[in-house]
Scaffold this active site. Structure first.
Site, mmCIF file in Angstrom:
data_model
loop_
_atom_site.group_PDB
_atom_site.id
_atom_site.type_symbol
_atom_site.label_atom_id
_atom_site.label_comp_id
_atom_site.label_asym_id
_atom_site.label_seq_id
_atom_site.Cartn_x
_atom_site.Cartn_y
_atom_site.Cartn_z
ATOM 1 N N LYS A 144 34.024 -24.700 76.894
ATOM 2 C CA LYS A 144 32.625 -24.863 76.164
ATOM 3 C C LYS A 144 31.892 -26.070 76.658
ATOM 4 O O LYS A 144 30.734 -26.046 76.860
ATOM 5 C CB LYS A 144 32.564 -24.297 74.961
ATOM 6 C CG LYS A 144 32.795 -22.833 74.730
ATOM 7 C CD LYS A 144 32.639 -22.289 73.226
ATOM 8 C CE LYS A 144 33.009 -20.908 72.991
ATOM 9 N NZ LYS A 144 31.858 -20.018 73.447
ATOM 10 N N HIS A 190 25.135 -16.300 67.864
ATOM 11 C CA HIS A 190 26.226 -15.328 67.562
ATOM 12 C C HIS A 190 25.805 -13.858 67.779
ATOM 13 O O HIS A 190 25.439 -13.438 66.922
ATOM 14 C CB HIS A 190 27.230 -15.689 66.475
ATOM 15 C CG HIS A 190 28.465 -14.703 66.229
ATOM 16 N ND1 HIS A 190 28.720 -14.252 64.952
ATOM 17 C CD2 HIS A 190 29.105 -14.012 67.278
ATOM 18 C CE1 HIS A 190 29.698 -13.514 65.274
ATOM 19 N NE2 HIS A 190 29.875 -13.201 66.719
ATOM 20 N N MET A 198 30.478 -10.363 77.087
ATOM 21 C CA MET A 198 29.481 -10.893 76.118
ATOM 22 C C MET A 198 28.133 -11.293 76.906
ATOM 23 O O MET A 198 26.973 -10.938 76.531
ATOM 24 C CB MET A 198 29.775 -11.752 75.228
ATOM 25 C CG MET A 198 30.809 -11.346 74.260
ATOM 26 S SD MET A 198 30.104 -10.031 73.095
ATOM 27 C CE MET A 198 28.700 -11.051 72.249
#
Length: 711
Positions: free
Chosen positions: A408, A451, A325
């Site tokens: 995170k 996202h 990602m």
């Protein structure tokens, strides 16, 4: 006012300048049709006409049909619509057959109806501009080229060569148009363009279309030619395999092309008009125009962006995590000329992330779509690092590490101090609530969710998630950044799974439910494809991995328990547990899931899934409806709950984010196109047979009472 200015010069050449009133681009609206009729009569009355030149007063040549008009045409208006299209085409045909040279001076892009006007000319000259596009993209909106595009492209190129441009809507530039013989000459500027057009007219006192010359044969042969007949014998089956019967436009295009190639031009044009009328008055084109044209244009113009906040551009972006990602986000950012700092726990990992961009760019170089110089410029923008201080002065930092709240929080606190003064911080999470992640931030007002979807280089959507404290300015900056990198932004409010992950999960779960109910896996996958989904749910679950789904389910269950809520048990839980812990089939990455993945061969459904098969009475239509309604109803719940703020974001997001059937125009439009009263009735039937997940939301009941669309 007139959409076409008529000017006859001293050489008896008529210059027709296309200039739609009050519009930035020319379209085939009512004003254009009236103007065309008027100038056609005027041209017929000319006694010493030497030639005709079409040109444009706009920045582009002609944009195409008036979609605002087309979306409103109803089935009961089919006869009037057909006559209107026939009248328009008759005027173009009259100009084409006057016997004098007709030239299109193409100063820019000509798509749809614009390209059809150009095709109706005997000679086409285009400005040399790499941005110029030609083509007939109507199929992407559920329509076909109804202004003679099918008839003329087939006669000029032949059936086989024309098919991709007609049935797939492939666009092409000036150079390709020249190589196809569709553009005859080019010019460097507009004065040279007009001068060349004049010169050609004077040199060709008599002119006609090549296909109007007696004895003309369609390139490659007509449908009776053995080689063409052989291809046409299998083409409909191949097309049906591709569309699964969900998209009538490609089938109508093929029919109009093949039927039209067997008759004279005027009959072929009439055949084309009939098919066009059928599509234009049908529901699918309205679904697709509403979302792919009006919806996307609304998003492009900032429909969900806070107003009155100045436009913003990121100059330097940090990406935390160089996995698939993070590497994809770095690539998407750098290809738009933005500097990227790609950070991971080690320089080696960060460099692997940069290598992903190198691989994608090399592929584009090999395809001739990029120069090596440009590739190197893009790669130079990506700086791999393991040092947080290298993030200094980033306008935006995007965290793209594993879906773990503690991790995170850790990377957020490490990187955030290096943000530029007015910079913002984003988390690329697919399920974890943004407000919870923002607790690790020193300034939650500047914290937001971005996202992205995998693979980032191909997936166009970005879901922007507002936390409870995210400021309007931060949202505006995030929206601007998504558009800066050429992606489509939708805006949602914070919740577990947000919109796309939550609804996408209902589709995959429904497929696994059907398997647990005893349905053959091949029937499940096929029903999903026939519903219009791009891939079957079992294949997608393998891509996602069963272990990740199990992990997310467990995390969700724990989070809900902490809130005093429960996640109901499901037969899918047992299925996943059995696949992972008893059968050691965890998904594609592990080499075995619902599918087998033989080396150097195509995947196939694992025969061992037969252990779940048992007799059932489920019809294919019930399966199709379950797949579509389970997603549409949950999308509507998201809208009702305020997770989604607009129907446009719901429809666009469902198609571009979760692959919802594009023929429907999106998940909420799927309900609207039924009529909300009928959608409610079908949802209640599904609820009675298959359970509470099909319970209609209150909003559907409210709209169904008067059969009003959800808006």
């Amino acid at each position: 006012m007139s959409a076409i200015h008529y000017e006859k010069n001293a050489d008896q050449i008529v210059i027709l300048t296309l200039d739609s009133t009050g519009q930035s681009a020319n379209t085939m609206n009512a004003e254009f049709r009236d103007s065309l009729d008027e100038i056609t009569q005027k041209l017929k009355a000319e006694t010493d006409l030497k030639g005709i030149i079409f040109r444009s007063a706009k920045k582009t040549f002609f944009a195409g049909g008036d979609l605002d008009e087309l979306i409103q045409v109803q089935p009961e208006q089919a006869s009037d619509f057909f006559q209107m299209i026939e009248a328009l085409k008759a005027n173009l045909r009259t100009i084409e057959t006057l016997g004098v040279p007709v030239v299109a001076a193409l100063n820019g892009t000509a798509l749809g109806g614009g390209w059809e006007i150009a095709l109706g000319c005997h000679y086409r000259i285009a400005l040399t501009d790499p941005k110029t596009k030609f083509g007939l993209p109507e199929v992407t909106l559920g329509l076909l080229p109804g202004g003679g595009g099918i008839v003329r492209m087939v006669r000029l190129l032949g059936l086989q060569t024309a098919f991709p441009y007609l049935m797939e809507g492939k666009q092409f530039g000036v150079e390709q148009a020249k190589s196809l013989g569709l553009v005859h000459d080019t010019a460097e500027n507009e004065s040279a363009l007009l001068e060349k057009a004049m010169t050609w007219v004077k040199a060709n006192t008599k002119s006609q279309q090549p296909f109007d010359v007696k004895g003309y044969k369609i390139p490659g042969g007509d449908p009776k030619t053995p080689a063409v007949a052989q291809i046409l014998a299998i083409a409909p089956a191949m097309l049906r395999d591709k569309t699964k019967g969900c998209y009538p436009a490609p089938e109508a295009i093929m029919a109009a092309a093949v039927e039209g190639a067997q008759v004279d031009v005027d009959t072929a044009l009439r055949i084309e008009s009939r098919y066009f009328t059928q599509l234009a008055t049908g529901q699918i084109s309205k679904n697709m125009i509403g979302t792919f044209w009006h919806g996307l244009n609304a998003i492009k113009s900032g429909a969900s962006r806070p107003a009155d906040i100045a436009k913003w551009q990121a100059k330097k972006v940090g990406v935390l995590g160089a996995g698939m990602m993070g590497a994809g986000i770095a690539y998407a950012t750098a290809t738009k000329g933005i500097a990227v700092v790609l950070k991971d726990i080690s320089l080696e990992n960060a460099e692997k992330g940069k290598a992903y961009s190198h691989k994608l760019l090399d592929k584009r170089v090999q395809q001739g779509r990029l120069t090596t110089e440009k590739r190197d410029q893009i790669l130079a923008l990506i700086v791999p690092t393991a040092t947080a201080a290298d993030l200094h002065d980033c306008d935006l930092i995007i965290e793209a590490v594993f879906e773990n709240q503690t991790l995170k929080a850790q990377v957020t606190q490490e990187a955030e101090p290096y943000l530029a003064q007015e910079g913002i911080f984003a988390s690329n999470t697919s399920t974890l609530p943004i407000s919870g992640l923002a607790q690790a931030s020193q300034d939650p007002e500047k914290f937001i969710g971005l996202h992205f979807f995998s693979p980032v280089d191909k997936m166009q959507l970005v879901e922007i998630i507002k936390g409870q404290r995210t400021s309007a300015e931060t949202l505006a900056k995030a929206y601007d950044f998504v558009q800066q990198i050429g992606k489509i932004p939708i805006v949602v409010n914070d919740s577990r799974g947000f919109f796309t992950s939550r609804v996408f999960g209902t589709f995959i779960n429904e497929g696994m439910r059907l398997l647990a109910e005893g349905v053959h896996p091949a029937q499940i996958e096929m029903a999903a494809l026939k519903a219009g989904m791009p891939v079957g749910p079992l294949a997608i679950q393998d891509e996602v991995s069963l272990t990740l789904t199990e992990h997310i389910t467990q995390e969700t269950r724990r989070a809900l328990q902490a809130e005093g809520k429960t996640l109901p048990e499901s037969p899918v839980d047992d299925l996943i547990h059995c696949m992972i812990h008893e059968l050691d089939r965890k998904g594609k990455a592990a080499g075995a899931g619902f599918y087998e993945y033989p080396e150097n061969d195509k995947k196939f459904l694992w025969p061992g899934l037969s252990r779940w098969q048992k007799p059932h009475s489920l019809s294919e239509q019930d399966m199709i409806d379950r797949f579509l309604f389970v997603q549409a109803l949950d999308t509507l719940r998201c809208y009702e709950e305020g997770v989604l703020e607009s129907v446009i974001d719901a429809n666009v997001g469902s198609i571009f984010g979760i692959g919802f059937a594009a023929w429907t125009g999106g998940a909420i439009q799927f309900l609207n196109q039924h009529g909300t009263a009928q959608a409610l009735e079908r949802a209640q039937q599904l609820e009675a047979h298959y359970g509470a997940r099909f319970t209609p939301p209150a909003l559907l009941k409210e709209k169904a009472a008067t059969n009003q669309p959800i808006q």
